[in-house]
Design a protein around this motif. Structure first.
Motif, PDB file in Angstrom:
ATOM      1  N   ARG A  36      -7.214   4.119  -8.068  1.00 27.92           N
ATOM      2  CA  ARG A  36      -7.871   6.210  -8.230  1.00 27.92           C
ATOM      3  C   ARG A  36      -7.737   7.437  -7.682  1.00 27.92           C
ATOM      4  O   ARG A  36      -7.665   8.139  -7.944  1.00 27.92           O
ATOM      5  N   ILE A  37      -8.013   7.113  -6.378  1.00 29.71           N
ATOM      6  CA  ILE A  37      -7.173   7.938  -5.269  1.00 29.71           C
ATOM      7  C   ILE A  37      -5.907   7.457  -5.383  1.00 29.71           C
ATOM      8  O   ILE A  37      -5.198   8.882  -5.088  1.00 29.71           O
ATOM      9  N   GLY A  38      -4.986   7.165  -5.328  1.00 31.12           N
ATOM     10  CA  GLY A  38      -3.434   7.292  -5.255  1.00 31.12           C
ATOM     11  C   GLY A  38      -2.970   8.618  -6.549  1.00 31.12           C
ATOM     12  O   GLY A  38      -2.130   9.057  -6.230  1.00 31.12           O
ATOM     13  N   ASP A  39      -4.113   8.226  -7.454  1.00 28.58           N
ATOM     14  CA  ASP A  39      -4.025   8.879  -9.164  1.00 28.58           C
ATOM     15  C   ASP A  39      -3.858  10.429  -8.788  1.00 28.58           C
ATOM     16  O   ASP A  39      -3.375  11.553  -8.709  1.00 28.58           O
ATOM     17  N   LEU A  40      -4.794  10.943  -8.007  1.00 25.40           N
ATOM     18  CA  LEU A  40      -5.064  12.043  -7.175  1.00 25.40           C
ATOM     19  C   LEU A  40      -4.323  12.704  -6.160  1.00 25.40           C
ATOM     20  O   LEU A  40      -4.280  13.641  -6.723  1.00 25.40           O
ATOM     21  N   ALA A  41      -3.913  12.074  -5.317  1.00 23.01           N
ATOM     22  CA  ALA A  41      -3.702  12.330  -4.418  1.00 23.01           C
ATOM     23  C   ALA A  41      -1.495  12.349  -4.978  1.00 23.01           C
ATOM     24  O   ALA A  41      -1.128  13.376  -4.599  1.00 23.01           O
ATOM     25  N   HIS A  42      -1.545  11.785  -6.221  1.00 25.60           N
ATOM     26  CA  HIS A  42      -0.413  11.630  -6.801  1.00 25.60           C
ATOM     27  C   HIS A  42       0.193  13.566  -7.477  1.00 25.60           C
ATOM     28  O   HIS A  42       1.083  13.912  -7.386  1.00 25.60           O
ATOM     29  N   ASP A  43      -1.099  14.232  -7.962  1.00 24.89           N
ATOM     30  CA  ASP A  43      -1.307  16.103  -8.753  1.00 24.89           C
ATOM     31  C   ASP A  43      -0.572  16.447  -6.636  1.00 24.89           C
ATOM     32  O   ASP A  43      -0.227  17.000  -7.437  1.00 24.89           O
ATOM     33  N   GLN A  44      -1.060  15.887  -5.316  1.00 26.87           N
ATOM     34  CA  GLN A  44       0.108  17.214  -4.808  1.00 26.87           C
ATOM     35  C   GLN A  44       0.832  16.017  -4.105  1.00 26.87           C
ATOM     36  O   GLN A  44       1.400  16.406  -3.057  1.00 26.87           O
ATOM     37  N   ARG A  45       1.242  15.437  -4.954  1.00 20.02           N
ATOM     38  CA  ARG A  45       2.638  15.106  -4.588  1.00 20.02           C
ATOM     39  C   ARG A  45       3.020  13.679  -3.324  1.00 20.02           C
ATOM     40  O   ARG A  45       3.304  14.490  -2.470  1.00 20.02           O
ATOM     41  N   ILE A  46       1.901  13.730  -3.131  1.00 14.98           N
ATOM     42  CA  ILE A  46       1.686  11.954  -1.838  1.00 14.98           C
ATOM     43  C   ILE A  46       1.625  11.230  -2.864  1.00 14.98           C
ATOM     44  O   ILE A  46       1.008  11.150  -3.491  1.00 14.98           O
ATOM     45  N   SER A  47       2.442   9.950  -2.444  1.00 22.14           N
ATOM     46  CA  SER A  47       2.803   8.986  -2.934  1.00 22.14           C
ATOM     47  C   SER A  47       1.812   7.673  -1.897  1.00 22.14           C
ATOM     48  O   SER A  47       1.990   7.495  -0.794  1.00 22.14           O
ATOM     49  N   LEU A  48       1.126   7.185  -2.559  1.00 18.19           N
ATOM     50  CA  LEU A  48       0.189   6.352  -1.676  1.00 18.19           C
ATOM     51  C   LEU A  48       0.696   4.896  -1.593  1.00 18.19           C
ATOM     52  O   LEU A  48       0.672   4.216  -2.532  1.00 18.19           O
ATOM     53  N   TYR A  49       0.341   4.143  -0.564  1.00 15.62           N
ATOM     54  CA  TYR A  49       1.040   3.321  -0.353  1.00 15.62           C
ATOM     55  C   TYR A  49      -0.379   1.722   0.969  1.00 15.62           C
ATOM     56  O   TYR A  49      -0.940   3.412   1.468  1.00 15.62           O
ATOM     57  N   VAL A  50      -0.772   0.835   0.529  1.00 20.42           N
ATOM     58  CA  VAL A  50      -1.149   0.317   1.434  1.00 20.42           C
ATOM     59  C   VAL A  50      -0.732  -0.752   1.995  1.00 20.42           C
ATOM     60  O   VAL A  50       0.364  -1.437   2.202  1.00 20.42           O
ATOM     61  N   ALA A  51      -1.020  -0.131   3.639  1.00 22.50           N
ATOM     62  CA  ALA A  51      -0.383  -1.762   4.510  1.00 22.50           C
ATOM     63  C   ALA A  51      -1.056  -3.102   4.152  1.00 22.50           C
ATOM     64  O   ALA A  51      -2.017  -2.666   4.939  1.00 22.50           O
ATOM     65  N   ILE A  52      -0.765  -4.119   3.618  1.00 29.05           N
ATOM     66  CA  ILE A  52      -1.464  -5.470   3.734  1.00 29.05           C
ATOM     67  C   ILE A  52      -1.024  -6.145   4.407  1.00 29.05           C
ATOM     68  O   ILE A  52       0.316  -6.975   5.160  1.00 29.05           O
ATOM     69  N   SER A  53      -1.643  -6.646   5.588  1.00 31.81           N
ATOM     70  CA  SER A  53      -1.527  -7.540   6.296  1.00 31.81           C
ATOM     71  C   SER A  53      -1.691  -8.839   6.417  1.00 31.81           C
ATOM     72  O   SER A  53      -1.908  -9.493   5.593  1.00 31.81           O
ATOM     73  N   THR A  54      -0.549 -10.082   7.060  1.00 32.36           N
ATOM     74  CA  THR A  54      -1.067 -10.788   6.965  1.00 32.36           C
ATOM     75  C   THR A  54      -2.307 -11.512   6.689  1.00 32.36           C
ATOM     76  O   THR A  54      -3.253 -11.058   7.709  1.00 32.36           O
ATOM     77  N   GLU A  55      -2.437 -12.567   6.682  1.00 34.77           N
ATOM     78  CA  GLU A  55      -4.304 -13.278   6.620  1.00 34.77           C
ATOM     79  C   GLU A  55      -4.023 -14.902   6.814  1.00 34.77           C
ATOM     80  O   GLU A  55      -2.815 -15.549   7.187  1.00 34.77           O
ATOM     81  N   ASP A  56      -4.805 -15.438   7.641  1.00 29.62           N
ATOM     82  CA  ASP A  56      -5.878 -16.056   8.567  1.00 29.62           C
ATOM     83  C   ASP A  56      -6.989 -16.579   8.033  1.00 29.62           C
ATOM     84  O   ASP A  56      -6.923 -16.587   6.871  1.00 29.62           O
ATOM     85  N   GLU A  57      -7.382 -17.497   8.300  1.00 33.57           N
ATOM     86  CA  GLU A  57      -8.565 -17.953   7.161  1.00 33.57           C
ATOM     87  C   GLU A  57      -9.320 -17.285   7.316  1.00 33.57           C
ATOM     88  O   GLU A  57     -10.346 -17.549   6.229  1.00 33.57           O
ATOM     89  N   GLU A  58      -9.965 -15.926   8.290  1.00 39.99           N
ATOM     90  CA  GLU A  58     -11.248 -15.178   8.067  1.00 39.99           C
ATOM     91  C   GLU A  58     -10.148 -14.438   7.528  1.00 39.99           C
ATOM     92  O   GLU A  58     -11.434 -13.262   7.367  1.00 39.99           O
ATOM     93  N   GLY A  59      -9.146 -14.379   6.810  1.00 39.11           N
ATOM     94  CA  GLY A  59      -9.004 -12.925   6.072  1.00 39.11           C
ATOM     95  C   GLY A  59      -7.919 -12.368   7.078  1.00 39.11           C
ATOM     96  O   GLY A  59      -7.125 -12.571   7.853  1.00 39.11           O
ATOM     97  N   PRO A  60      -7.340 -11.354   6.464  1.00 40.12           N
ATOM     98  CA  PRO A  60      -6.297  -9.916   6.862  1.00 40.12           C
ATOM     99  C   PRO A  60      -6.552  -9.399   8.587  1.00 40.12           C
ATOM    100  O   PRO A  60      -7.790  -9.264   7.913  1.00 40.12           O
ATOM    101  N   VAL A  61      -6.549  -9.249   9.466  1.00 43.79           N
ATOM    102  CA  VAL A  61      -6.540  -7.737  10.491  1.00 43.79           C
ATOM    103  C   VAL A  61      -6.541  -6.998   9.743  1.00 43.79           C
ATOM    104  O   VAL A  61      -4.905  -6.784   9.546  1.00 43.79           O
ATOM    105  N   LEU A  62      -7.243  -5.828   9.829  1.00 40.97           N
ATOM    106  CA  LEU A  62      -6.957  -4.654   9.437  1.00 40.97           C
ATOM    107  C   LEU A  62      -6.392  -3.563  10.168  1.00 40.97           C
ATOM    108  O   LEU A  62      -5.877  -3.833  11.539  1.00 40.97           O
ATOM    109  N   MET A  63      -4.965  -3.160   9.835  1.00 41.54           N
ATOM    110  CA  MET A  63      -4.129  -2.469  10.868  1.00 41.54           C
ATOM    111  C   MET A  63      -4.762  -1.187  11.738  1.00 41.54           C
ATOM    112  O   MET A  63      -5.329  -0.381  10.755  1.00 41.54           O
TER     113      MET A  63
END
Lengths: 175, 109
Positions: free
Chosen positions: A97-124
């Protein structure tokens, strides 16, 4: 008329081909992922204390660092599993939904997905995400086009499969 | 050279609406990670892959268009994604080498 070469502030350096390995612990079903720079994906099962890890998937990808050409500083991105394009997510998701709104302003939204350990991923960290944004945006040529890369503020690692990230699963199958 | 002129010269089949842009180079790869690492803005991407993440990678590096080789069909979702990202996608029955040859003959260096 001669065209002056454009000097870019950031450059991708130390590009390392390899595999994103996804594995799962047999008893707890906890998932984790890591980058392996081996020539072939390490498919071995192995014990780690009482835990027994089985490979669940492998994708060809690469890791890289980013060098600031002004200061010479090299920022490592060893934790980056890959970039997820908003349009590869469910239409019901917040990121879509956010990406779709951003797209109207010619902004392409990507999310940086981190590798995860047993506790989950660490936020970049935001500072590193800023560097990623600068790296990709300063290379764009289409007038008005922007790329916005966000850290995984959406907790997407629990909602997506690794196949949705822009990495190469199943490349040996060309079907 | 513009995308439309190149498409006509190579007799490419349009899979999406045309978003005409200058073709400033070519990158041939079937790996999205390779495209992200090495393709440049304005490149024409030639690939045998026809899935959604090809569009994601092409959009990230701002390629001018995509040519899907060996007659691979595109899913409707991929077509919609490409059009939304304003990336022209073409298909051809040719393989990547044949496309590369024709691009060279058309003057793309």
């Amino acid at each position: 008329m001669t065209v002056e070469p454009v000097t870019l502030r950031y450059e991708m350096v130390n590009v390392r081909p390899g595999y994103l390995m996804i594995e799962q612990e047999e008893h707890t079903l906890v998932r984790r992922s890591y980058f392996a720079s081996d020539r072939v994906p390490p498919w071995e099962e192995y014990r780690e204390g009482n835990a027994f890890w089985r490979p669940q998937g492998a994708a060809q990808t690469f890791q890289f660092d980013v060098r600031d050409t002004v200061t010479g500083e090299v920022v490592p991105f060893g934790e980056l599993a890959g970039l997820l394009y908003y349009a590869c997510c469910s239409r019901d998701s917040t990121v879509y939904r956010i990406g779709d709104l951003a797209h109207d302003q010619r902004i392409s939204l990507y999310v940086a997905i981190s590798t995860e350990d047993e506790e989950g991923p660490v936020l970049m960290p935001a500072e590193k995400v800023r560097v990623l944004n600068a790296l990709f945006n300063e290379r764009l040529k289409s007038p008005g086009k922007k790329v916005l890369i966000l850290p995984d503020l959406f907790g997407l690692h629990t909602q997506i499969t690794y196949q949705q990230i822009a990495i190469d699963f199943g490349l040996t199958s060309m079907e | 050279m513009k995308v439309q002129e190149l498409a006509e010269r190579l007799e490419l089949v349009a899979a999406t609406k045309l978003f005409d842009r200058d073709v400033t180079g070519v990158y041939i790869s079937d790996m999205v990670s390779d495209v992200i690492a090495n393709a440049k803005a304005g490149d024409l991407l030639v690939t045998a892959q026809a899935h959604a993440n090809v569009i994601a990678a092409a959009n990230l590096v701002d390629t001018c268009a995509i040519v899907i080789t060996q007659g691979k069909p595109l899913g409707e979702d991929v077509v919609k994604m490409a059009e939304k990202a304003e990336i022209s996608v073409f298909t051809t029955a040719l393989n990547r080498w044949q496309v590369a040859t024709k691009l060279y003959e058309a003057g793309v260096r």
